[in-house]
Design a protein around this motif. Sequence first.
Motif, PDB file in Angstrom:
ATOM      1  N   ALA A  98      12.626  -8.252  -8.610  1.00 43.72           N
ATOM      2  CA  ALA A  98      12.286  -7.549  -7.373  1.00 43.72           C
ATOM      3  C   ALA A  98      10.942  -8.028  -6.840  1.00 43.72           C
ATOM      4  O   ALA A  98       9.996  -8.217  -7.603  1.00 43.72           O
ATOM      5  CB  ALA A  98      12.238  -6.049  -7.628  1.00 43.72           C
ATOM      6  N   ALA A  99      10.867  -8.185  -5.514  1.00 45.99           N
ATOM      7  CA  ALA A  99       9.579  -8.435  -4.865  1.00 45.99           C
ATOM      8  C   ALA A  99       8.723  -7.184  -5.040  1.00 45.99           C
ATOM      9  O   ALA A  99       9.241  -6.084  -5.281  1.00 45.99           O
ATOM     10  CB  ALA A  99       9.782  -8.742  -3.388  1.00 45.99           C
ATOM     11  N   LYS A 100       7.420  -7.347  -4.935  1.00 45.48           N
ATOM     12  CA  LYS A 100       6.498  -6.234  -5.130  1.00 45.48           C
ATOM     13  C   LYS A 100       5.935  -5.789  -3.776  1.00 45.48           C
ATOM     14  O   LYS A 100       5.464  -6.620  -3.000  1.00 45.48           O
ATOM     15  CB  LYS A 100       5.323  -6.630  -6.023  1.00 45.48           C
ATOM     16  CG  LYS A 100       5.690  -7.364  -7.304  1.00 45.48           C
ATOM     17  CD  LYS A 100       6.635  -6.616  -8.187  1.00 45.48           C
ATOM     18  CE  LYS A 100       6.853  -7.376  -9.490  1.00 45.48           C
ATOM     19  NZ  LYS A 100       8.094  -7.078 -10.138  1.00 45.48           N
ATOM     20  N   ILE A 101       6.001  -4.504  -3.498  1.00 44.69           N
ATOM     21  CA  ILE A 101       5.338  -3.917  -2.332  1.00 44.69           C
ATOM     22  C   ILE A 101       3.954  -3.502  -2.828  1.00 44.69           C
ATOM     23  O   ILE A 101       3.826  -2.840  -3.852  1.00 44.69           O
ATOM     24  CB  ILE A 101       6.131  -2.704  -1.790  1.00 44.69           C
ATOM     25  CG1 ILE A 101       7.519  -3.140  -1.330  1.00 44.69           C
ATOM     26  CG2 ILE A 101       5.345  -2.004  -0.685  1.00 44.69           C
ATOM     27  CD1 ILE A 101       7.561  -4.085  -0.150  1.00 44.69           C
ATOM     28  N   ARG A 102       2.899  -3.910  -2.082  1.00 42.45           N
ATOM     29  CA  ARG A 102       1.552  -3.813  -2.636  1.00 42.45           C
ATOM     30  C   ARG A 102       0.518  -3.226  -1.681  1.00 42.45           C
ATOM     31  O   ARG A 102       0.517  -3.547  -0.498  1.00 42.45           O
ATOM     32  CB  ARG A 102       1.067  -5.229  -3.011  1.00 42.45           C
ATOM     33  CG  ARG A 102       1.910  -6.014  -3.994  1.00 42.45           C
ATOM     34  CD  ARG A 102       1.620  -5.678  -5.429  1.00 42.45           C
ATOM     35  NE  ARG A 102       0.218  -5.539  -5.713  1.00 42.45           N
ATOM     36  CZ  ARG A 102      -0.613  -6.539  -5.994  1.00 42.45           C
ATOM     37  NH1 ARG A 102      -0.166  -7.774  -6.071  1.00 42.45           N
ATOM     38  NH2 ARG A 102      -1.883  -6.308  -6.233  1.00 42.45           N
ATOM     39  N   ALA A 103      -0.362  -2.436  -2.227  1.00 44.44           N
ATOM     40  CA  ALA A 103      -1.652  -2.073  -1.638  1.00 44.44           C
ATOM     41  C   ALA A 103      -1.581  -1.550  -0.208  1.00 44.44           C
ATOM     42  O   ALA A 103      -2.199  -2.099   0.693  1.00 44.44           O
ATOM     43  CB  ALA A 103      -2.611  -3.263  -1.733  1.00 44.44           C
ATOM     44  N   PHE A 104      -0.852  -0.456  -0.024  1.00 39.73           N
ATOM     45  CA  PHE A 104      -0.759   0.184   1.293  1.00 39.73           C
ATOM     46  C   PHE A 104      -1.842   1.241   1.425  1.00 39.73           C
ATOM     47  O   PHE A 104      -1.952   2.138   0.583  1.00 39.73           O
ATOM     48  CB  PHE A 104       0.612   0.849   1.452  1.00 39.73           C
ATOM     49  CG  PHE A 104       1.676  -0.075   1.960  1.00 39.73           C
ATOM     50  CD1 PHE A 104       2.374   0.228   3.113  1.00 39.73           C
ATOM     51  CD2 PHE A 104       1.973  -1.244   1.298  1.00 39.73           C
ATOM     52  CE1 PHE A 104       3.352  -0.627   3.590  1.00 39.73           C
ATOM     53  CE2 PHE A 104       2.955  -2.097   1.756  1.00 39.73           C
ATOM     54  CZ  PHE A 104       3.641  -1.797   2.914  1.00 39.73           C
TER      55      PHE A 104
END
Length: 189
Positions: A98-104
């Motif tokens: 899975a791609a990583k969703i980061r630092a929102f």
Amino acid sequence: MSITLRQATLDDVPALQSLIARSARGLSTADYRPAQVEGALRGAFGVDTQLVNDRTYFVAEENGAIVGCGGWSFRSTLFGSDARGGRDSSLLDPKSQAAKIRAFFVDPSWARRGIGTLLLERCEDEARARGFSEVELMATLPGVKLYAVRGYVGAEMVRYEVGAGESIEFIPMRKSLAFRSGDGAQNTG
């Protein structure tokens, strides 16, 4: 509201550091103690320049002022700033990982105006275009509602040590990109 998104640059780092600190301190008070937030700002929360260099980190602007930021990654590190140890910059395989969703992070005065959703949709679209069929993230407690509404499913809460005997709670979350959130139609492209 006329929010625009653009790729972050290294010149943005000081403004991003300030935004992240304001966001963490201003939007986390219902979920975290001040000592947890301050500890997290020393490594778990912050700018990851790898994302900036990979051109997968974005800023949301209103009339030139940065009001939000967030990104995604095709690398193994799931969360944390440049200051966090144990980072792994190895490339992910879109066929099996899975791609990583980061630092929102969103400026507290701009919270709950759709900026997080705008950034999230951009990141998901880019990850999908790069061949990923799943995304995952490490949600802060204040962020869980946004991600759940956008189709992310949470796992059991985890604790991350932030120093001085403090730890902070996160919720690992995942989402399949096979369906676009909200439209119910399968994405064929």
